[in-house]
Design a protein around this motif. Structure first.
Motif, short mmCIF file in Angstrom:
data_model
loop_
_atom_site.label_atom_id
_atom_site.label_comp_id
_atom_site.label_asym_id
_atom_site.label_seq_id
_atom_site.Cartn_x
_atom_site.Cartn_y
_atom_site.Cartn_z
N TYR A 195 41.60 43.36 37.40
CA TYR A 195 40.49 44.29 37.56
C TYR A 195 39.17 43.76 36.99
N THR A 196 39.19 42.58 36.37
CA THR A 196 37.94 42.02 35.81
C THR A 196 37.26 41.02 36.72
N TRP A 197 37.98 40.49 37.74
CA TRP A 197 37.39 39.43 38.57
C TRP A 197 36.13 39.87 39.32
N GLN A 224 37.85 32.87 30.89
CA GLN A 224 38.54 33.78 31.81
C GLN A 224 38.74 33.06 33.15
N VAL A 231 39.80 33.66 40.83
CA VAL A 231 40.15 34.69 41.81
C VAL A 231 38.88 35.16 42.51
N ALA A 232 37.80 35.36 41.75
CA ALA A 232 36.52 35.77 42.34
C ALA A 232 36.01 34.70 43.31
N GLN A 234 33.53 41.31 38.40
CA GLN A 234 32.30 41.18 37.63
C GLN A 234 31.70 39.78 37.71
N TYR A 235 32.50 38.82 38.16
CA TYR A 235 32.01 37.44 38.24
C TYR A 235 31.42 37.11 39.63
N SER A 278 44.67 41.22 32.86
CA SER A 278 43.36 41.87 32.95
C SER A 278 42.53 41.34 34.12
N TRP A 279 42.87 40.12 34.58
CA TRP A 279 42.12 39.53 35.68
C TRP A 279 42.24 40.36 36.95
N SER A 319 40.29 35.06 36.22
CA SER A 319 39.36 36.02 36.81
C SER A 319 38.29 35.30 37.64
#
Length: 240
Positions: A8-10, A186, A192-193, A12-13, A5-6, A189
């Motif tokens: 496509y979720t990164w 997370q 990665v961000a 947001q951070y 999920s990371w 994520s």
């Protein structure tokens, strides 16, 4: 089962990490400006005819280059208090980064200064220039063409090294990432961000360094004409 999920979720951070990015950039600017100024004077002192001054400057340069930045951070933050000198985390981190930047930049600047052709110095002396004017108009402009590209690369390295300041609780990118990760779990994520934010600075910096190197290396650096052209108020002799 692996959780991807990371992927496509990164994003947001990113907003939560931006305050840490501004801190990292500010630390880099202060450390590099101060470090490069100190590095310039160290480069001059290394070339001093005084053996004592020369050796003292060499020791400072080698300490800056040889001691890992992480160790320097601990020395300035946890070591100096034993000598009665107390620094907050931010200033301690900047001091450590600045000391390292001074050590490395002094050698880069010294290489640029030594690369100026001796004929340029002799031409400046023949024009009866003061020492300060000789450096201002002749030596520094030509040495800069050699020194600036590696100094840009060093700036990128110092920016990356700001991530080490998390160990002394400076609220830069990694400190924010650690806090967010410990709350959300997370970690992939978040990190990665954080990596993307670093890339947003380092990739343009690398491109700038390459562009400067190509542009500056394409200019002539020798000849009497170059010396006279660099000095305001001194006109080139016309060819007959």
């Amino acid at each position: 089962m692996n959780d991807f999920s990371w992927l496509y979720t990164w994003p947001q951070y990113i907003p939560q990490l931006l305050p840490g990015l501004w801190v990292a950039i500010l630390m880099t600017v202060i450390a590099c400006v101060g470090g490069y100024i100190l590095g310039f004077f160290l480069a001059l002192l290394v070339e001093s005819p005084s053996r004592i001054v020369h050796h003292v400057a060499i020791i400072i340069v080698e300490l800056g280059r040889g001691v890992p930045i992480l160790v320097l951070l601990y020395v300035f933050y946890q070591g100096l208090p034993q000598l009665g000198i107390l620094l907050d985390p931010g200033p301690a981190a900047i001091a450590g980064l600045m000391f390292s930047a001074a050590g490395y930049s002094s050698e880069m600047i010294r290489a640029g200064l030594n690369a100026v052709p001796k004929g340029q110095i002799e031409a400046a002396d023949s024009l009866s220039l003061r020492t300060i004017d000789r450096y201002r108009f002749i030596v520094i402009p030509q040495a800069a063409r050699i020194s600036i590209p590696p100094l840009v690369n060093l700036t990128i390295i110092i920016f990356q090294a700001t991530s080490l300041a998390t160990v002394i609780t400076v609220p830069e990118i990694m400190q924010h990432a650690d806090v967010i990760g410990s709350v959300t779990f997370q970690y992939m994520s978040v990190y990665v961000a954080a990596g993307v934010l670093y890339l947003c600075i380092t990739i343009p910096g690398a491109i700038l360094s390459g562009s400067l190197e190509k542009r500056m290396n394409g200019r002539p650096t020798s000849g009497r004409r170059t010396v006279r052209a660099l000095i305001p108020g001194v006109r080139e002799p016309q060819s007959v």
